[in-house]
Design a protein around this motif. Structure first.
Motif, mmCIF file in Angstrom:
data_model
loop_
_atom_site.group_PDB
_atom_site.id
_atom_site.type_symbol
_atom_site.label_atom_id
_atom_site.label_comp_id
_atom_site.label_asym_id
_atom_site.label_seq_id
_atom_site.Cartn_x
_atom_site.Cartn_y
_atom_site.Cartn_z
ATOM 1 N N PHE A 162 0.834 -1.203 0.000
ATOM 2 C CA PHE A 162 0.000 0.000 0.000
ATOM 3 C C PHE A 162 0.873 1.258 0.000
ATOM 4 O O PHE A 162 0.639 2.197 -0.758
ATOM 5 C CB PHE A 162 -0.944 -0.005 1.206
ATOM 6 C CG PHE A 162 -1.854 1.185 1.262
ATOM 7 C CD1 PHE A 162 -2.906 1.313 0.380
ATOM 8 C CD2 PHE A 162 -1.639 2.180 2.211
ATOM 9 C CE1 PHE A 162 -3.743 2.424 0.423
ATOM 10 C CE2 PHE A 162 -2.467 3.292 2.254
ATOM 11 C CZ PHE A 162 -3.525 3.412 1.365
ATOM 12 N N VAL A 163 1.911 1.248 0.855
ATOM 13 C CA VAL A 163 2.841 2.383 0.895
ATOM 14 C C VAL A 163 3.546 2.526 -0.457
ATOM 15 O O VAL A 163 3.706 3.641 -0.971
ATOM 16 C CB VAL A 163 3.864 2.205 2.037
ATOM 17 C CG1 VAL A 163 4.974 3.248 1.953
ATOM 18 C CG2 VAL A 163 3.166 2.267 3.392
ATOM 19 N N LEU A 172 1.298 4.236 -2.880
ATOM 20 C CA LEU A 172 1.254 5.678 -2.616
ATOM 21 C C LEU A 172 2.511 6.391 -3.110
ATOM 22 O O LEU A 172 2.468 7.577 -3.440
ATOM 23 C CB LEU A 172 1.071 5.938 -1.117
ATOM 24 C CG LEU A 172 -0.245 5.472 -0.496
ATOM 25 C CD1 LEU A 172 -0.248 5.752 1.003
ATOM 26 C CD2 LEU A 172 -1.445 6.123 -1.169
#
Length: 196
Positions: A33-34, A37
């Motif tokens: 997820f990071v 981003l």
């Protein structure tokens, strides 16, 4: 797990194993997820074969994935195989994982294609797979041998992944991860039953 253990000691170990491997896999999802981003910039922290800077990728590569599809494909085998090893205890899982992580990473760094970056937990999964298949041979424990046979029947087809073939798949990671699993079984398996 010895046969002398009472059932009430086995249940907490199974719960602990499930929580531990679930947390590890959840960490992989948080990292992905990071990475999403950050526009997938973390993926460049993988193993770059024969590049000095690529050595640091040995530490990070199994935690990184080339998108959600890659991670999802690794999720179920990681949960099942990791859980089965964790039933032998956190120390065993950590030891097996460390051996596979290092041998798999160094093998990729030495043999991977030029100008490539290798990421993904599949090398770790291949190591866990081969560890579970062969540890009974080294421990001479019937239960572990039988479990190894069951796992070979269920997941043995994955082992074709150690051969060169599909573009974009790190067969080197699969191969050296699998080698690491066999070495981990040889180094770490409980041989107390032989001494008794």
């Amino acid at each position: 797990m010895s046969l002398e253990q009472r059932p009430e000691t086995q249940t907490p170990r199974a719960v602990s194993a499930a929580v531990t491997i679930g947390s590890f896999v959840a960490l992989l999802y948080v990292i992905e997820f990071v990475d999403m981003l950050m526009a997938n910039r973390l993926d460049q922290q993988g193993i770059e074969p024969r590049e000095t800077g690529g050595l640091l990728g040995i530490v990070f590569a199994p935690l990184l994935h080339g998108g959600w599809g890659h991670l999802i494909a690794n999720t179920f085998p990681a949960l099942v195989l990791g859980f089965l090893i964790l039933l032998s205890g956190l120390r065993t899982w950590a030891g097996v994982s460390a051996v596979v992580w290092i041998i798999g990473g160094v093998g990729i760094w030495l043999t991977g294609g030029d100008n490539s970056v290798h990421i993904g937990a599949s090398g770790l999964i291949f190591g866990w797979l081969t560890y579970l298949i062969v540890r009974g041979i080294f421990s001479r424990k019937v239960g572990q041998i039988l479990l190894g046979v069951v796992i070979l029947v269920m997941y043995g087809g994955l082992l074709w992944g150690v051969l060169p073939g599909q573009e974009g798949i790190s067969w080197q990671g699969h191969l050296f991860g699998a080698v690491g699993g066999v070495i981990a079984a040889w180094l770490l398996v409980d041989r107390d039953s032989e001494r008794r």
